[in-house]
Motif scaffolding. Structure first.
Motif, mmCIF file in Angstrom:
data_model
loop_
_atom_site.group_PDB
_atom_site.id
_atom_site.type_symbol
_atom_site.label_atom_id
_atom_site.label_comp_id
_atom_site.label_asym_id
_atom_site.label_seq_id
_atom_site.Cartn_x
_atom_site.Cartn_y
_atom_site.Cartn_z
ATOM 1 N N THR A 341 6.837 -9.662 -0.265
ATOM 2 C CA THR A 341 7.705 -10.702 -0.826
ATOM 3 C C THR A 341 7.516 -10.907 -2.325
ATOM 4 O OG1 THR A 341 6.145 -12.497 -0.376
ATOM 5 C CG2 THR A 341 7.669 -11.912 1.378
ATOM 6 N N ASN A 342 6.318 -10.680 -2.855
ATOM 7 C CA ASN A 342 6.062 -10.902 -4.290
ATOM 8 C C ASN A 342 6.186 -9.629 -5.119
ATOM 9 O OD1 ASN A 342 3.302 -13.208 -3.627
ATOM 10 N ND2 ASN A 342 5.497 -13.519 -3.451
ATOM 11 N N LEU A 343 5.752 -8.500 -4.557
ATOM 12 C CA LEU A 343 5.763 -7.211 -5.260
ATOM 13 C C LEU A 343 6.389 -6.158 -4.338
ATOM 14 C CD1 LEU A 343 2.137 -7.328 -6.736
ATOM 15 C CD2 LEU A 343 4.266 -7.663 -8.000
ATOM 16 N N PRO A 344 7.678 -6.285 -4.066
ATOM 17 C CA PRO A 344 8.296 -5.459 -3.024
ATOM 18 C C PRO A 344 8.244 -3.959 -3.283
ATOM 19 C CG PRO A 344 9.962 -6.651 -4.292
ATOM 20 C CD PRO A 344 8.642 -7.228 -4.665
ATOM 21 N N ASP A 345 8.129 -3.524 -4.536
ATOM 22 C CA ASP A 345 8.042 -2.086 -4.793
ATOM 23 C C ASP A 345 6.744 -1.485 -4.256
ATOM 24 O OD1 ASP A 345 10.475 -1.386 -5.834
ATOM 25 O OD2 ASP A 345 9.924 -1.784 -7.920
ATOM 26 N N ALA A 346 5.709 -2.311 -4.102
ATOM 27 C CA ALA A 346 4.463 -1.812 -3.507
ATOM 28 C C ALA A 346 4.708 -1.375 -2.070
ATOM 29 C CB ALA A 346 3.384 -2.888 -3.547
ATOM 30 N N TRP A 347 5.602 -2.080 -1.412
ATOM 31 C CA TRP A 347 5.929 -1.800 -0.016
ATOM 32 C C TRP A 347 7.027 -0.739 0.096
ATOM 33 C CZ3 TRP A 347 10.686 -4.146 1.992
ATOM 34 C CH2 TRP A 347 10.915 -3.870 3.345
ATOM 35 N N ALA A 348 8.086 -0.869 -0.719
ATOM 36 C CA ALA A 348 9.260 -0.008 -0.572
ATOM 37 C C ALA A 348 9.067 1.369 -1.207
ATOM 38 C CB ALA A 348 10.475 -0.687 -1.185
ATOM 39 N N SER A 377 2.685 -5.247 9.374
ATOM 40 C CA SER A 377 1.565 -4.312 9.206
ATOM 41 C C SER A 377 1.640 -3.555 7.885
ATOM 42 C CB SER A 377 1.538 -3.315 10.366
ATOM 43 O OG SER A 377 2.734 -2.541 10.388
ATOM 44 N N GLN A 378 2.813 -3.527 7.234
ATOM 45 C CA GLN A 378 2.973 -2.818 5.968
ATOM 46 C C GLN A 378 2.607 -3.672 4.745
ATOM 47 O OE1 GLN A 378 3.834 0.505 5.873
ATOM 48 N NE2 GLN A 378 3.571 0.298 8.087
ATOM 49 N N ASP A 379 2.175 -4.892 4.972
ATOM 50 C CA ASP A 379 1.886 -5.808 3.857
ATOM 51 C C ASP A 379 0.447 -5.615 3.387
ATOM 52 O OD1 ASP A 379 2.130 -7.755 1.978
ATOM 53 O OD2 ASP A 379 2.485 -9.412 3.368
ATOM 54 N N TYR A 380 0.216 -4.484 2.711
ATOM 55 C CA TYR A 380 -1.136 -4.186 2.240
ATOM 56 C C TYR A 380 -1.085 -3.353 0.963
ATOM 57 C CZ TYR A 380 -0.456 0.569 4.026
ATOM 58 O OH TYR A 380 0.013 1.826 4.234
ATOM 59 N N TYR A 381 -2.255 -3.215 0.330
ATOM 60 C CA TYR A 381 -2.403 -2.427 -0.893
ATOM 61 C C TYR A 381 -3.795 -1.800 -0.820
ATOM 62 C CZ TYR A 381 -1.751 -1.509 -5.956
ATOM 63 O OH TYR A 381 -1.563 -0.931 -7.201
ATOM 64 N N ASN A 382 -3.862 -0.474 -0.817
ATOM 65 C CA ASN A 382 -5.181 0.141 -0.591
ATOM 66 C C ASN A 382 -5.448 1.381 -1.431
ATOM 67 O OD1 ASN A 382 -3.494 1.974 0.666
ATOM 68 N ND2 ASN A 382 -4.848 2.288 2.426
ATOM 69 N N SER A 383 -4.679 1.592 -2.505
ATOM 70 C CA SER A 383 -4.961 2.745 -3.370
ATOM 71 C C SER A 383 -4.509 2.458 -4.779
ATOM 72 C CB SER A 383 -4.269 4.005 -2.832
ATOM 73 O OG SER A 383 -2.867 3.870 -2.897
ATOM 74 N N GLY A 409 6.396 -6.949 -14.579
ATOM 75 C CA GLY A 409 7.491 -7.759 -15.122
ATOM 76 C C GLY A 409 8.893 -7.278 -14.816
ATOM 77 N N ALA A 410 9.049 -6.061 -14.298
ATOM 78 C CA ALA A 410 10.398 -5.517 -14.089
ATOM 79 C C ALA A 410 10.734 -5.428 -12.606
ATOM 80 C CB ALA A 410 10.509 -4.131 -14.730
ATOM 81 N N TYR A 411 11.895 -5.911 -12.263
ATOM 82 C CA TYR A 411 12.545 -5.706 -10.959
ATOM 83 C C TYR A 411 11.972 -6.504 -9.794
ATOM 84 C CZ TYR A 411 15.173 -1.859 -13.008
ATOM 85 O OH TYR A 411 16.005 -1.116 -13.800
ATOM 86 N N GLN A 412 10.720 -6.945 -9.814
ATOM 87 C CA GLN A 412 10.126 -7.505 -8.601
ATOM 88 C C GLN A 412 10.821 -8.790 -8.151
ATOM 89 O OE1 GLN A 412 8.179 -5.249 -7.086
ATOM 90 N NE2 GLN A 412 8.852 -4.215 -8.950
#
Length: 464
Positions: A341-348, A377-383, A409-412
Protein backbone atom coordinates in the motif's frame (compact mmCIF):
# COMPACT_ATOMS: atom_id res chain seq x y z
CA UNK A 1 30.99 -7.95 17.56
CA UNK A 2 30.14 -7.09 13.90
CA UNK A 3 28.44 -3.72 14.09
CA UNK A 4 25.93 -2.39 11.55
CA UNK A 5 28.16 0.64 10.93
CA UNK A 6 31.08 -1.67 10.03
CA UNK A 7 28.90 -3.58 7.56
CA UNK A 8 27.86 -0.40 5.73
CA UNK A 9 31.36 1.07 5.64
CA UNK A 10 32.80 -2.21 4.35
CA UNK A 11 30.10 -2.67 1.70
CA UNK A 12 29.97 0.90 0.37
CA UNK A 13 32.17 3.92 -0.05
CA UNK A 14 30.49 5.53 2.93
CA UNK A 15 29.54 8.24 3.91
CA UNK A 16 28.10 9.64 0.67
CA UNK A 17 26.96 13.07 -0.44
CA UNK A 18 23.44 12.44 0.86
CA UNK A 19 23.92 9.81 3.60
CA UNK A 20 25.97 10.55 6.74
CA UNK A 21 25.91 9.33 10.32
CA UNK A 22 26.30 11.29 13.56
CA UNK A 23 26.12 9.72 17.01
CA UNK A 24 25.03 6.43 15.43
CA UNK A 25 22.00 8.09 13.79
CA UNK A 26 21.39 8.62 10.08
CA UNK A 27 21.22 11.97 8.29
CA UNK A 28 19.61 12.22 4.83
CA UNK A 29 20.75 15.29 2.87
CA UNK A 30 21.73 16.80 6.20
CA UNK A 31 18.32 16.10 7.76
CA UNK A 32 18.60 14.52 11.24
CA UNK A 33 15.95 11.86 10.76
CA UNK A 34 15.61 11.04 14.44
CA UNK A 35 14.56 14.64 15.09
CA UNK A 36 11.84 14.29 12.44
CA UNK A 37 10.68 11.01 13.96
CA UNK A 38 10.56 12.50 17.47
CA UNK A 39 8.48 15.41 16.19
CA UNK A 40 6.06 13.57 13.90
CA UNK A 41 6.23 9.85 14.71
CA UNK A 42 6.01 7.03 12.18
CA UNK A 43 5.05 5.86 9.64
CA UNK A 44 5.82 8.92 7.58
CA UNK A 45 6.75 10.00 4.07
CA UNK A 46 9.10 12.96 3.79
CA UNK A 47 10.02 15.09 0.78
CA UNK A 48 13.15 17.24 0.81
CA UNK A 49 12.25 19.97 -1.69
CA UNK A 50 15.76 21.32 -2.50
CA UNK A 51 16.72 17.95 -4.00
CA UNK A 52 14.21 18.50 -6.81
CA UNK A 53 15.94 21.68 -7.90
CA UNK A 54 19.43 20.23 -7.64
CA UNK A 55 18.45 17.30 -9.89
CA UNK A 56 17.03 19.65 -12.52
CA UNK A 57 20.10 21.85 -12.47
CA UNK A 58 22.36 18.80 -12.72
CA UNK A 59 20.67 17.62 -15.93
CA UNK A 60 20.60 21.10 -17.45
CA UNK A 61 24.29 21.53 -16.70
CA UNK A 62 25.15 18.13 -18.17
CA UNK A 63 23.35 18.78 -21.45
CA UNK A 64 24.49 22.38 -21.85
CA UNK A 65 28.14 21.60 -21.05
CA UNK A 66 28.12 18.55 -23.31
CA UNK A 67 26.52 20.52 -26.15
CA UNK A 68 29.23 23.14 -25.85
CA UNK A 69 31.98 20.52 -25.72
CA UNK A 70 30.69 18.72 -28.83
CA UNK A 71 29.72 21.92 -30.68
CA UNK A 72 26.13 20.71 -30.84
CA UNK A 73 24.00 23.34 -32.60
CA UNK A 74 20.55 22.65 -31.14
CA UNK A 75 19.06 23.87 -27.86
CA UNK A 76 18.08 21.88 -24.75
CA UNK A 77 14.74 22.00 -22.90
CA UNK A 78 13.95 20.15 -19.66
CA UNK A 79 10.36 18.91 -19.21
CA UNK A 80 8.97 17.49 -16.00
CA UNK A 81 6.61 14.50 -16.39
CA UNK A 82 3.66 15.23 -14.16
CA UNK A 83 2.77 11.53 -13.90
CA UNK A 84 5.80 10.90 -11.66
CA UNK A 85 4.21 13.02 -8.92
CA UNK A 86 1.32 15.45 -9.33
CA UNK A 87 1.63 17.12 -5.92
CA UNK A 88 1.57 20.91 -5.99
CA UNK A 89 4.75 21.21 -3.92
CA UNK A 90 6.62 19.09 -6.50
CA UNK A 91 5.26 21.00 -9.49
CA UNK A 92 5.99 24.40 -7.95
CA UNK A 93 9.49 23.43 -6.86
CA UNK A 94 10.28 22.12 -10.34
CA UNK A 95 8.90 25.26 -12.00
CA UNK A 96 11.15 27.45 -9.84
CA UNK A 97 14.00 25.84 -11.78
CA UNK A 98 12.74 26.79 -15.23
CA UNK A 99 11.24 23.52 -16.40
CA UNK A 100 8.48 22.95 -18.90
CA UNK A 101 5.72 20.35 -18.53
CA UNK A 102 4.75 17.02 -20.07
CA UNK A 103 1.19 15.81 -19.45
CA UNK A 104 -0.54 12.45 -19.80
CA UNK A 105 -4.28 12.95 -19.26
CA UNK A 106 -7.16 15.37 -19.30
CA UNK A 107 -6.97 15.85 -15.54
CA UNK A 108 -3.35 16.96 -15.94
CA UNK A 109 -4.70 19.94 -17.84
CA UNK A 110 -6.66 21.02 -14.75
CA UNK A 111 -3.27 21.27 -13.02
CA UNK A 112 -2.04 23.45 -15.90
CA UNK A 113 -5.01 25.77 -15.37
CA UNK A 114 -4.32 25.97 -11.62
CA UNK A 115 -0.62 26.71 -12.14
CA UNK A 116 -1.41 29.43 -14.68
CA UNK A 117 -3.97 31.00 -12.33
CA UNK A 118 -1.33 31.14 -9.58
CA UNK A 119 1.21 32.70 -11.94
CA UNK A 120 3.53 29.67 -11.81
CA UNK A 121 3.52 29.28 -15.62
CA UNK A 122 2.66 31.57 -18.51
CA UNK A 123 1.32 31.08 -22.02
CA UNK A 124 4.84 30.54 -23.38
CA UNK A 125 5.46 27.50 -21.18
CA UNK A 126 5.83 24.33 -23.22
CA UNK A 127 3.04 21.86 -22.46
CA UNK A 128 3.89 18.63 -24.26
CA UNK A 129 0.64 16.64 -24.32
CA UNK A 130 1.38 12.93 -24.57
CA UNK A 131 -0.73 9.82 -24.27
CA UNK A 132 -3.72 8.24 -25.96
CA UNK A 133 -6.35 10.97 -25.62
CA UNK A 134 -9.99 10.74 -24.71
CA UNK A 135 -12.49 13.50 -25.50
CA UNK A 136 -11.83 15.42 -22.26
CA UNK A 137 -8.08 15.56 -22.88
CA UNK A 138 -8.43 16.67 -26.52
CA UNK A 139 -10.95 19.31 -25.46
CA UNK A 140 -8.62 20.76 -22.81
CA UNK A 141 -5.70 20.84 -25.26
CA UNK A 142 -7.84 22.65 -27.82
CA UNK A 143 -9.03 25.20 -25.25
CA UNK A 144 -5.47 25.98 -24.22
CA UNK A 145 -4.34 26.42 -27.82
CA UNK A 146 -7.31 28.66 -28.65
CA UNK A 147 -6.69 30.68 -25.47
CA UNK A 148 -3.17 31.62 -26.51
CA UNK A 149 -0.96 28.91 -25.00
CA UNK A 150 1.32 29.07 -28.01
CA UNK A 151 3.50 26.14 -26.91
CA UNK A 152 0.72 23.75 -25.92
CA UNK A 153 1.59 20.91 -28.26
CA UNK A 154 -0.49 17.76 -28.77
CA UNK A 155 1.75 14.80 -29.56
CA UNK A 156 -0.29 12.71 -31.99
CA UNK A 157 -0.54 9.15 -30.73
CA UNK A 158 -2.59 7.63 -33.54
CA UNK A 159 -3.60 8.50 -37.09
CA UNK A 160 -7.08 9.78 -36.30
CA UNK A 161 -6.21 12.15 -33.46
CA UNK A 162 -5.51 15.12 -35.74
CA UNK A 163 -9.15 15.11 -36.90
CA UNK A 164 -10.37 16.54 -33.59
CA UNK A 165 -7.93 19.45 -33.70
CA UNK A 166 -8.80 20.18 -37.31
CA UNK A 167 -12.41 20.52 -36.28
CA UNK A 168 -11.89 22.62 -33.12
CA UNK A 169 -8.59 24.54 -33.26
CA UNK A 170 -9.09 28.10 -34.48
CA UNK A 171 -5.53 29.46 -34.43
CA UNK A 172 -2.04 28.47 -35.53
CA UNK A 173 -0.85 25.44 -33.59
CA UNK A 174 2.23 23.28 -33.15
CA UNK A 175 1.89 19.51 -33.15
CA UNK A 176 4.22 16.57 -32.64
CA UNK A 177 4.09 12.90 -33.52
CA UNK A 178 5.00 10.05 -31.21
CA UNK A 179 6.78 7.17 -32.91
CA UNK A 180 5.98 3.64 -31.79
CA UNK A 181 9.29 2.26 -30.54
CA UNK A 182 10.18 -1.41 -30.46
CA UNK A 183 10.01 -2.91 -26.99
CA UNK A 184 12.91 -4.63 -25.22
CA UNK A 185 13.73 -8.09 -26.60
CA UNK A 186 12.46 -9.73 -23.39
CA UNK A 187 9.16 -7.80 -23.47
CA UNK A 188 5.89 -9.58 -24.22
CA UNK A 189 5.17 -7.41 -27.30
CA UNK A 190 7.40 -6.39 -30.18
CA UNK A 191 6.14 -2.85 -30.61
CA UNK A 192 4.78 -0.28 -28.16
CA UNK A 193 1.00 0.09 -28.15
CA UNK A 194 1.53 3.86 -28.06
CA UNK A 195 2.56 6.07 -30.95
CA UNK A 196 2.36 6.01 -34.75
CA UNK A 197 4.10 3.30 -36.76
CA UNK A 198 7.36 4.43 -38.37
CA UNK A 199 6.00 3.64 -41.83
CA UNK A 200 2.95 5.89 -41.33
CA UNK A 201 4.70 9.07 -40.16
CA UNK A 202 5.41 10.73 -43.51
CA UNK A 203 1.94 9.93 -44.87
CA UNK A 204 0.38 11.39 -41.71
CA UNK A 205 2.36 14.59 -42.20
CA UNK A 206 1.84 14.96 -45.94
CA UNK A 207 -1.85 14.03 -46.01
CA UNK A 208 -3.18 15.37 -42.70
CA UNK A 209 -0.86 18.11 -41.39
CA UNK A 210 0.88 19.79 -44.32
CA UNK A 211 -2.31 20.71 -46.26
CA UNK A 212 -3.76 22.62 -43.27
CA UNK A 213 -2.10 26.01 -42.76
CA UNK A 214 -3.08 26.07 -39.07
CA UNK A 215 -0.78 23.20 -38.12
CA UNK A 216 2.98 23.01 -38.00
CA UNK A 217 4.82 19.75 -37.26
CA UNK A 218 7.58 20.79 -34.87
CA UNK A 219 8.49 17.69 -32.86
CA UNK A 220 9.04 13.97 -33.16
CA UNK A 221 8.84 12.08 -29.89
CA UNK A 222 9.81 8.60 -28.83
CA UNK A 223 9.74 6.82 -25.51
CA UNK A 224 11.94 4.00 -24.25
CA UNK A 225 10.38 2.20 -21.31
CA UNK A 226 13.75 1.25 -19.83
CA UNK A 227 14.84 4.89 -19.66
CA UNK A 228 18.29 6.03 -20.78
CA UNK A 229 20.67 3.07 -20.52
CA UNK A 230 23.97 2.03 -22.07
CA UNK A 231 22.60 -1.03 -23.88
CA UNK A 232 22.59 -2.13 -27.51
CA UNK A 233 18.79 -1.95 -27.42
CA UNK A 234 18.84 1.70 -26.35
CA UNK A 235 21.41 2.79 -28.94
CA UNK A 236 19.63 0.86 -31.68
CA UNK A 237 16.28 2.52 -30.94
CA UNK A 238 17.82 5.98 -30.64
CA UNK A 239 19.64 5.57 -33.97
CA UNK A 240 16.51 4.32 -35.72
CA UNK A 241 14.56 7.27 -34.34
CA UNK A 242 17.13 9.87 -35.43
CA UNK A 243 17.26 8.37 -38.94
CA UNK A 244 13.48 8.74 -39.14
CA UNK A 245 13.75 12.32 -37.89
CA UNK A 246 16.18 13.08 -40.70
CA UNK A 247 13.87 11.47 -43.25
CA UNK A 248 10.88 13.53 -42.08
CA UNK A 249 12.95 16.71 -41.81
CA UNK A 250 13.76 16.49 -45.53
CA UNK A 251 10.07 16.80 -46.45
CA UNK A 252 9.03 18.98 -43.47
CA UNK A 253 11.35 22.01 -43.10
CA UNK A 254 9.59 23.35 -39.98
CA UNK A 255 10.37 20.17 -38.02
CA UNK A 256 13.26 21.09 -35.70
CA UNK A 257 12.87 19.24 -32.38
CA UNK A 258 13.09 15.73 -30.95
CA UNK A 259 11.75 14.65 -27.57
CA UNK A 260 13.72 11.83 -25.95
CA UNK A 261 11.21 10.13 -23.67
CA UNK A 262 12.39 7.82 -20.93
CA UNK A 263 14.75 9.64 -18.63
CA UNK A 264 17.83 9.25 -16.49
CA UNK A 265 17.62 6.56 -13.81
CA UNK A 266 18.10 7.23 -10.11
CA UNK A 267 20.20 5.47 -7.50
CA UNK A 268 18.51 2.28 -6.32
CA UNK A 269 21.45 1.50 -4.06
CA UNK A 270 23.50 3.66 -1.71
CA UNK A 271 26.35 3.89 -4.19
CA UNK A 272 26.05 5.67 -7.54
CA UNK A 273 26.47 3.30 -10.49
CA UNK A 274 25.54 5.57 -13.39
CA UNK A 275 27.72 7.80 -15.55
CA UNK A 276 25.31 10.58 -16.48
CA UNK A 277 27.92 12.62 -18.34
CA UNK A 278 29.01 9.71 -20.52
CA UNK A 279 25.41 8.91 -21.47
CA UNK A 280 24.62 12.56 -22.22
CA UNK A 281 27.62 12.93 -24.48
CA UNK A 282 26.92 9.64 -26.27
CA UNK A 283 23.31 10.67 -26.95
CA UNK A 284 24.49 13.95 -28.44
CA UNK A 285 27.27 12.28 -30.46
CA UNK A 286 24.80 9.77 -31.89
CA UNK A 287 22.31 12.45 -32.93
CA UNK A 288 25.02 14.72 -34.34
CA UNK A 289 26.68 11.92 -36.30
CA UNK A 290 23.47 10.66 -37.91
CA UNK A 291 22.27 14.17 -38.79
CA UNK A 292 25.64 14.94 -40.40
CA UNK A 293 25.44 11.71 -42.38
CA UNK A 294 21.90 12.55 -43.50
CA UNK A 295 22.72 16.18 -44.28
CA UNK A 296 20.16 17.76 -41.93
CA UNK A 297 20.65 20.27 -39.09
CA UNK A 298 20.92 18.92 -35.56
CA UNK A 299 17.55 19.14 -33.80
CA UNK A 300 16.67 20.91 -30.61
CA UNK A 301 16.34 18.37 -27.79
CA UNK A 302 13.60 17.99 -25.20
CA UNK A 303 13.93 15.45 -22.40
CA UNK A 304 11.17 14.26 -20.08
CA UNK A 305 12.51 13.53 -16.63
CA UNK A 306 10.01 12.34 -14.03
CA UNK A 307 11.69 9.78 -11.78
CA UNK A 308 15.00 11.65 -12.06
CA UNK A 309 13.34 14.93 -11.02
CA UNK A 310 11.51 13.81 -7.93
CA UNK A 311 12.58 10.25 -7.04
CA UNK A 312 15.64 11.00 -4.90
CA UNK A 313 13.88 13.75 -2.93
CA UNK A 314 11.79 11.45 -0.74
CA UNK A 315 11.95 8.74 1.90
CA UNK A 316 9.55 6.45 3.77
CA UNK A 317 10.34 5.99 7.46
CA UNK A 318 8.99 3.12 9.57
CA UNK A 319 9.22 1.76 13.10
CA UNK A 320 9.94 -1.90 13.68
CA UNK A 321 6.91 -2.98 15.69
CA UNK A 322 8.21 -6.39 16.66
CA UNK A 323 10.41 -9.28 15.60
CA UNK A 324 9.22 -12.83 14.86
CA UNK A 325 11.32 -15.96 14.41
CA UNK A 326 9.12 -18.15 12.22
CA UNK A 327 11.45 -21.16 11.96
CA UNK A 328 15.10 -21.90 12.68
CA UNK A 329 16.44 -19.17 10.38
CA UNK A 330 13.70 -16.82 9.09
CA UNK A 331 13.66 -13.78 11.35
CA UNK A 332 11.04 -11.14 10.52
CA UNK A 333 10.99 -7.44 11.44
CA UNK A 334 7.39 -6.18 11.20
CA UNK A 335 6.96 -2.52 10.16
CA UNK A 336 4.13 -0.10 10.99
CA UNK A 337 3.17 0.16 7.32
CA UNK A 338 2.82 -1.91 4.16
CA UNK A 339 4.89 -2.35 1.01
CA UNK A 340 1.84 -3.16 -1.07
CA UNK A 341 0.00 0.00 0.00
CA UNK A 342 2.86 2.47 0.66
CA UNK A 343 5.52 1.32 -1.84
CA UNK A 344 3.57 -0.69 -4.41
CA UNK A 345 6.47 -1.01 -6.87
CA UNK A 346 8.24 -3.20 -4.30
CA UNK A 347 5.38 -5.65 -4.71
CA UNK A 348 4.45 -5.17 -8.38
CA UNK A 349 7.89 -4.72 -10.00
CA UNK A 350 10.26 -6.03 -7.32
CA UNK A 351 11.62 -2.49 -7.18
CA UNK A 352 14.52 -1.96 -4.75
CA UNK A 353 15.44 1.24 -2.93
CA UNK A 354 18.33 2.25 -0.68
CA UNK A 355 17.43 0.85 2.74
CA UNK A 356 19.21 1.96 5.91
CA UNK A 357 18.67 1.87 9.64
CA UNK A 358 17.98 5.30 11.08
CA UNK A 359 19.37 4.55 14.55
CA UNK A 360 21.43 1.93 16.44
CA UNK A 361 24.34 1.95 13.97
CA UNK A 362 26.61 0.82 16.83
CA UNK A 363 24.63 -2.40 17.38
CA UNK A 364 25.35 -5.85 15.99
CA UNK A 365 23.65 -6.57 12.66
CA UNK A 366 21.62 -9.60 11.61
CA UNK A 367 20.02 -11.00 8.47
CA UNK A 368 16.28 -10.36 8.43
CA UNK A 369 13.13 -10.24 6.29
CA UNK A 370 10.88 -7.19 6.56
CA UNK A 371 7.13 -7.76 6.77
CA UNK A 372 4.30 -5.35 6.08
CA UNK A 373 1.03 -5.10 7.98
CA UNK A 374 -1.41 -6.49 5.41
CA UNK A 375 -2.53 -10.11 5.46
CA UNK A 376 -1.04 -10.69 1.99
CA UNK A 377 1.87 -13.14 1.77
CA UNK A 378 3.50 -10.85 -0.83
CA UNK A 379 3.80 -7.92 1.60
CA UNK A 380 7.51 -8.27 2.32
CA UNK A 381 10.97 -6.95 1.43
CA UNK A 382 13.96 -9.27 1.68
CA UNK A 383 16.71 -8.25 -0.77
CA UNK A 384 18.81 -5.26 -1.72
CA UNK A 385 20.21 -4.24 -5.12
CA UNK A 386 23.74 -5.11 -3.98
CA UNK A 387 22.75 -8.29 -2.13
CA UNK A 388 20.10 -11.00 -2.10
CA UNK A 389 19.46 -10.36 1.55
CA UNK A 390 18.78 -7.57 4.04
CA UNK A 391 20.81 -6.78 7.16
CA UNK A 392 19.66 -4.47 9.95
CA UNK A 393 20.76 -3.84 13.55
CA UNK A 394 19.58 -6.05 16.38
CA UNK A 395 16.79 -4.38 18.33
CA UNK A 396 17.97 -3.43 21.83
CA UNK A 397 15.56 -4.48 24.55
CA UNK A 398 13.07 -1.73 25.30
CA UNK A 399 14.35 0.59 22.53
CA UNK A 400 12.73 1.24 19.13
CA UNK A 401 14.46 0.63 15.80
CA UNK A 402 13.62 2.89 12.87
CA UNK A 403 14.40 2.19 9.21
CA UNK A 404 14.20 4.27 6.04
CA UNK A 405 13.52 3.46 2.39
CA UNK A 406 15.03 6.26 0.30
CA UNK A 407 14.50 7.70 -3.20
CA UNK A 408 10.81 6.83 -3.07
CA UNK A 409 9.50 10.13 -4.48
CA UNK A 410 8.22 8.97 -7.88
CA UNK A 411 5.01 7.11 -8.69
CA UNK A 412 4.35 5.41 -5.32
CA UNK A 413 1.48 7.70 -4.22
CA UNK A 414 -0.02 7.66 -7.71
CA UNK A 415 0.09 3.86 -7.95
CA UNK A 416 -1.21 3.27 -4.44
CA UNK A 417 -4.13 5.67 -4.85
CA UNK A 418 -3.17 8.42 -2.41
CA UNK A 419 -6.03 9.08 -0.01
CA UNK A 420 -8.13 6.22 -1.35
CA UNK A 421 -8.84 2.68 -0.20
CA UNK A 422 -5.89 0.36 0.38
CA UNK A 423 -5.48 -3.37 0.90
CA UNK A 424 -6.59 -4.30 4.44
CA UNK A 425 -7.46 -0.60 4.88
CA UNK A 426 -3.86 0.29 5.71
CA UNK A 427 -3.87 4.13 5.69
CA UNK A 428 -1.73 6.48 3.66
CA UNK A 429 1.05 7.68 6.01
CA UNK A 430 1.44 11.29 7.03
CA UNK A 431 3.52 13.37 4.61
CA UNK A 432 6.16 15.80 5.87
CA UNK A 433 7.80 18.49 3.71
CA UNK A 434 11.30 19.80 4.40
CA UNK A 435 12.86 22.92 2.90
CA UNK A 436 15.56 25.44 3.70
CA UNK A 437 14.88 29.05 4.69
CA UNK A 438 16.83 32.06 3.46
CA UNK A 439 19.53 31.35 6.07
CA UNK A 440 19.95 27.74 5.00
CA UNK A 441 18.20 26.40 8.09
CA UNK A 442 15.90 23.40 7.73
CA UNK A 443 12.18 24.02 8.14
CA UNK A 444 9.55 21.27 8.29
CA UNK A 445 5.78 21.13 8.13
CA UNK A 446 3.08 18.55 7.74
CA UNK A 447 1.55 18.47 4.26
CA UNK A 448 -1.05 15.87 5.22
CA UNK A 449 -1.79 13.81 8.34
CA UNK A 450 -2.17 10.05 8.31
CA UNK A 451 -5.34 9.03 6.49
CA UNK A 452 -8.27 8.72 8.91
CA UNK A 453 -10.76 5.89 9.32
CA UNK A 454 -13.56 8.43 8.78
CA UNK A 455 -12.17 9.30 5.33
CA UNK A 456 -12.07 5.63 4.38
CA UNK A 457 -15.57 4.93 5.68
CA UNK A 458 -16.94 7.82 3.63
CA UNK A 459 -15.35 6.49 0.44
CA UNK A 460 -16.77 3.05 1.17
CA UNK A 461 -20.28 4.41 1.59
CA UNK A 462 -20.67 3.86 5.33
CA UNK A 463 -22.35 6.40 7.56
CA UNK A 464 -19.84 7.86 9.98
Amino acid sequence: MDKYTDLIHQTFDFPTEEFTVENNELLFNGIPLMDIIKQYGTPLKLTYLPKIGSQIQKAKRLFNESMQKLDYKGTYTYCYCTKASHFSFVMEEALKNGVHIETSSGYDMEIIKALYKKGKIDKNTYIVCNGFKRERYRQHITEHINNGFVNCMPILDHLGEIDYYKEHVKVKAKVGIRLASDEEPKFEFYTSRLGVRYNDVIDLYEQQIKPDDRFELKMLHYFINTGIKDTSYYWSELSRFVHKYAEVKKVCPELDTIDIGGGFPIKTSIQAEYDYRYMTEEILRTIKRICNEEGVPEPNIFTEFGIFTVGESAANIYSILDEKLQNDKELWYMIDGSFITNLPDAWALNQRWPLLAVNHWDKEYRKIQIGGMTCDSQDYYNSEMHSFQVFLPKIPKGEPLYIGFFHTGAYQEQLSGYGGIKHCLIPSPQHILIDKDENGELKTWQFAPEQTSEAMMKILGYEV
